[in-house]
Design a protein around this motif. Structure first.
Motif, short mmCIF file in Angstrom:
data_model
loop_
_atom_site.label_atom_id
_atom_site.label_comp_id
_atom_site.label_asym_id
_atom_site.label_seq_id
_atom_site.Cartn_x
_atom_site.Cartn_y
_atom_site.Cartn_z
N GLN A 39 0.89 -1.13 -0.21
CA GLN A 39 -0.06 0.00 -0.03
C GLN A 39 0.93 1.22 0.09
N VAL A 40 2.01 1.27 0.61
CA VAL A 40 2.81 2.42 0.71
C VAL A 40 3.41 2.57 -0.55
N ARG A 41 3.97 1.29 -1.13
CA ARG A 41 4.34 1.59 -2.56
C ARG A 41 3.36 2.18 -3.81
N ASN A 42 2.08 1.56 -3.52
CA ASN A 42 1.08 2.18 -4.22
C ASN A 42 0.79 3.69 -4.32
N LEU A 43 0.85 4.14 -2.95
CA LEU A 43 0.57 5.43 -2.60
C LEU A 43 1.83 6.34 -3.25
N PHE A 44 2.97 5.91 -3.07
CA PHE A 44 4.03 6.63 -3.42
C PHE A 44 4.17 6.48 -4.93
N MET A 45 4.02 5.57 -5.72
CA MET A 45 3.67 5.49 -6.96
C MET A 45 2.61 6.21 -7.70
N TYR A 50 -7.71 6.06 1.41
CA TYR A 50 -7.67 7.04 2.32
C TYR A 50 -7.22 8.39 1.79
N ASP A 51 -7.61 9.60 2.30
CA ASP A 51 -7.20 10.98 1.63
C ASP A 51 -5.73 11.18 2.34
N LEU A 52 -4.75 10.68 1.46
CA LEU A 52 -3.32 10.71 1.54
C LEU A 52 -2.54 11.59 0.50
N ASP A 53 -1.73 12.33 0.86
CA ASP A 53 -0.95 12.93 -0.39
C ASP A 53 0.69 12.76 -0.16
N ALA A 54 1.24 11.74 -1.11
CA ALA A 54 2.42 11.49 -0.66
C ALA A 54 3.37 12.67 -1.13
N VAL A 55 4.54 12.69 -0.43
CA VAL A 55 5.76 13.78 -0.39
C VAL A 55 7.02 13.19 -0.56
N ALA A 56 7.95 13.67 -1.23
CA ALA A 56 9.05 12.70 -1.45
C ALA A 56 10.32 13.50 -1.32
N LEU A 57 11.36 12.90 -0.87
CA LEU A 57 12.69 13.63 -0.72
C LEU A 57 13.34 13.86 -2.37
N PRO A 58 14.32 14.66 -2.46
CA PRO A 58 14.99 14.58 -3.61
C PRO A 58 15.90 13.41 -3.92
N PRO A 59 16.12 12.92 -5.29
CA PRO A 59 16.78 11.80 -5.78
C PRO A 59 18.08 11.53 -5.02
N PHE A 117 14.22 4.09 0.97
CA PHE A 117 12.97 4.22 0.85
C PHE A 117 12.77 3.07 -0.75
N ASN A 118 13.52 3.74 -1.59
CA ASN A 118 13.41 2.98 -3.00
C ASN A 118 13.82 1.63 -2.86
N THR A 119 15.11 1.19 -2.01
CA THR A 119 15.45 0.02 -1.90
C THR A 119 14.56 -0.96 -1.06
N LYS A 120 14.17 -0.38 0.10
CA LYS A 120 13.58 -1.22 1.10
C LYS A 120 12.21 -1.22 1.06
N VAL A 121 11.45 -0.40 0.44
CA VAL A 121 10.02 -0.18 0.29
C VAL A 121 9.27 -0.33 -1.08
N VAL A 122 9.86 0.44 -1.92
CA VAL A 122 9.29 0.42 -3.28
C VAL A 122 9.83 -0.76 -4.04
N GLY A 123 11.13 -0.94 -3.80
CA GLY A 123 11.65 -2.15 -4.47
C GLY A 123 12.14 -1.94 -6.02
N TRP A 144 -3.84 -5.17 -4.62
CA TRP A 144 -3.90 -4.97 -5.93
C TRP A 144 -4.29 -3.48 -6.41
N VAL A 145 -3.62 -3.10 -7.56
CA VAL A 145 -3.97 -1.80 -8.23
C VAL A 145 -4.78 -2.02 -9.67
N LEU A 146 -6.05 -1.72 -9.74
CA LEU A 146 -6.72 -2.41 -10.95
C LEU A 146 -6.97 -1.11 -11.59
#
Lengths: 139, 398
Positions: free
Chosen positions: A42-48, A54-63, A71-77, B164-166
């Motif tokens: 779900q975290v991956r989905n939110l940040f992608m 839920y009414d959440l808006d992702a914010v990120a750090l610079p590359p 975060f990229n390595t351990k969570v987004v993969g 899942w993301v559909l």
């Protein structure tokens, strides 16, 4: 001699523990509902850019930021280059917009405090104000 | 009124009725971005052309620049225009995207205007080389959709269920422009153009299936005149075979997997042309890559099989000189629609030098069983049916 070994061992264990804490990523949000808990997918989905219930808006750090790399390595993969190419595709096909980028971890906490629904990732060691909720931990 | 004109009118009304905000707000609302690619290529065979490259070093086949402007009216409404300047002869430069986006909720997105047709995974981002690992998309697959844009409406709905993301997408519109074949360009109108696709993503896997169709009306003056002649003689079956108007259907399925270390991408498609001059096409590719950041190494294999209906000639020879001429003309016209079957194998390296700049190098071995000269591979005479394309490129997004 045995004493020295025990002290050395304790020191090494301490190092490992603090290193684990530094490598742990938490996802924090400014949300009224303190019961929200997300899993890794779900975290991956939110940040992608995925739509969560839920009414959440992702914010990120610079590359180049180390927390972002973790975060990229351990969570987004995914590698940073794959994430950048994904957002290029999303932007130039009008599908999704990349999360707002905030310069560093301190400013992320400030931003979260002033924006309801804002959700960011931080290293586990950072002090989290009471008003914010930890939704996920990578440990 | 054409949709583009309607859109322009709507936009001018909208802009006219929107109060001007402070300069800082305007700066946030209007955003410019873009992408560019500079591609160098060389084909090792002087008897052929592939993706426009011949036996000399060339920089002007796939190099391009894209500029995009986004204006945000509100959280729900925005406007986007994207201009593409191509260096290659097989693509025309101009506005590729010009649309309004209405986002009533996070799940729904509706776009109205000129857009890219989402036939395949990368159909709407063909020009954004930074978005894919290859230097040139697998040509055996991506050289099959002859028209790439439409003017109309597209709706997209995303639903998240557990992990899942559909995603569900549908569009409807028209295409009224030229189609570009390696052998020339044809004025084409596609009406009743619609399609839908759905994708599902979970744990690094993404699956997609799509269906698209449209009634194509190809302007082939010579063929149209000859169809009239055949009808006058009563050879209606032959006339129908050469009738350039008819339904075209596209089917696509895809499965991809990716993680931190590697990726696998695959797509398979079938195009069915109901009229005689439009072929049936079966194509697929499969590609695998290994990431060792900031580098990605990949291999890819693709195939395309283009085949026309070849009905027996119903016009008899030997009855009269006049009929012999009609029969011979019919045979020669049919010979102008040759089958085409090629395979492409490539290996390449991508180096992400900066987060928005990537260098790529790629070697493609193309092999043909049949060459029609209508697609990326052209026989210039005495071609031995295999060639190697060497390419270097830089991709930049800004």
């Amino acid at each position: 001699m045995a004493r020295v070994l025990i002290i050395l061992l304790a020191y090494c264990l301490g190092m490992v523990q603090s290193s684990n804490a530094a490598e742990t990523i938490i996802v924090v949000a400014n949300t009224a509902d303190k019961s929200i808990q997300l899993n890794r997918q779900q975290v991956r989905n939110l940040f992608m850019g995925g739509a969560l219930p839920y009414d959440l808006d992702a914010v990120a750090l610079p590359p180049e930021n180390h927390t972002r790399v973790l975060f990229n390595t351990k969570v987004v993969g995914l590698t940073e280059s794959r994430i950048q190419s994904y957002w290029a595709q999303m932007r130039f096909t009008g599908r999704k917009k990349a999360p707002v980028e905030i310069k560093n971890e301190e400013l992320v906490v400030e931003y979260l405090m002033t924006n309801v629904g804002a959700t960011g990732y931080l290293p586990a060691g950072v002090a989290i104000p009471e008003e914010l909720t930890v939704l996920y931990s990578s440990k | 009124m054409k949709p583009t004109k309607t859109l322009a009118l709507f936009l001018s009304l909208l802009l006219g009725s929107t109060p001007f905000c402070a300069a800082a707000d305007e700066k946030d609302k209007l955003q410019f971005s873009g992408f560019t690619r500079l591609i160098l290529g060389y084909l090792d065979d002087k008897n052929a052309e592939y993706v426009g490259y011949d036996n000399s070093i060339s920089l002007d086949q796939q190099s391009l620049i894209g500029l995009q402007a986004d204006y945000t009216f509100s959280e729900q409404l925005s406007f986007t225009g994207q201009f593409i300047g191509h260096s290659g002869e097989q693509r025309s430069s101009g506005l590729e995207w010009l649309y309004l986006t209405y986002t009533p909720t996070k799940e729904w997105r509706i776009k109205l205007g000129k857009q890219r047709i989402p036939f395949f995974n990368y159909s709407d981002s063909l020009d954004v080389g930074f978005a894919y690992p290859w230097l040139t998309l697998p040509q055996q697959f991506y050289d099959t959709a002859f028209f790439s844009t439409f003017e109309g409406i597209l709706a997209n709905y995303e639903y998240v269920a557990d992990n899942w993301v559909l995603n569900f997408e549908g569009y409807w519109g028209i295409y009224d422009d030229k189609i570009y074949l390696a052998s020339g360009e044809i004025d084409t109108q596609v009406t009743g153009l619609f399609g839908f696709n759905t994708s599902a993503a979970v744990n690094g896997w993404t699956f997609r299936a799509a269906y698209n169709q449209g009634n194509a009306d190809l302007t082939l003056p010579g063929a149209a005149q000859f169809v009239e002649v055949l009808n006058q003689y009563g050879f209606s079956q032959s006339a129908e075979t050469l009738n350039p108007d008819g339904l075209i259907r596209f089917y696509q399925v895809s499965a991809n997997y990716e993680n931190l270390d590697y990726f696998i991408r695959s797509e398979m498609a079938t195009m069915v042309g109901e009229s005689g001059p439009v072929p049936d096409i079966d194509s697929f590719y499969i590609s695998a890559g290994y990431n060792f950041y900031p580098y990605t190494i990949y291999i890819s294999y693709g195939e395309r099989d283009v085949h026309y209906d070849h009905p027996a000639n119903e016009i008899p020879y030997g009855i009269s000189t006049e009929l012999d001429v009609v029969a011979a003309t019919y045979d020669s016209v049919l010979a102008g629609f040759p089958d085409d079957k090629t395979q492409g194998t490539k290996i390449g390296l991508r180096w992400d030098w900066r987060y928005n700049v990537a260098f790529k190098g790629e070697v493609t071995y193309v092999n043909a069983d049949k060459v029609s000269n209508d697609f990326a591979l052209k026989d210039l005479g005495n071609f031995d049916n295999s060639a190697v394309l060497y390419q270097l490129g830089v991709e930049w997004v800004f």
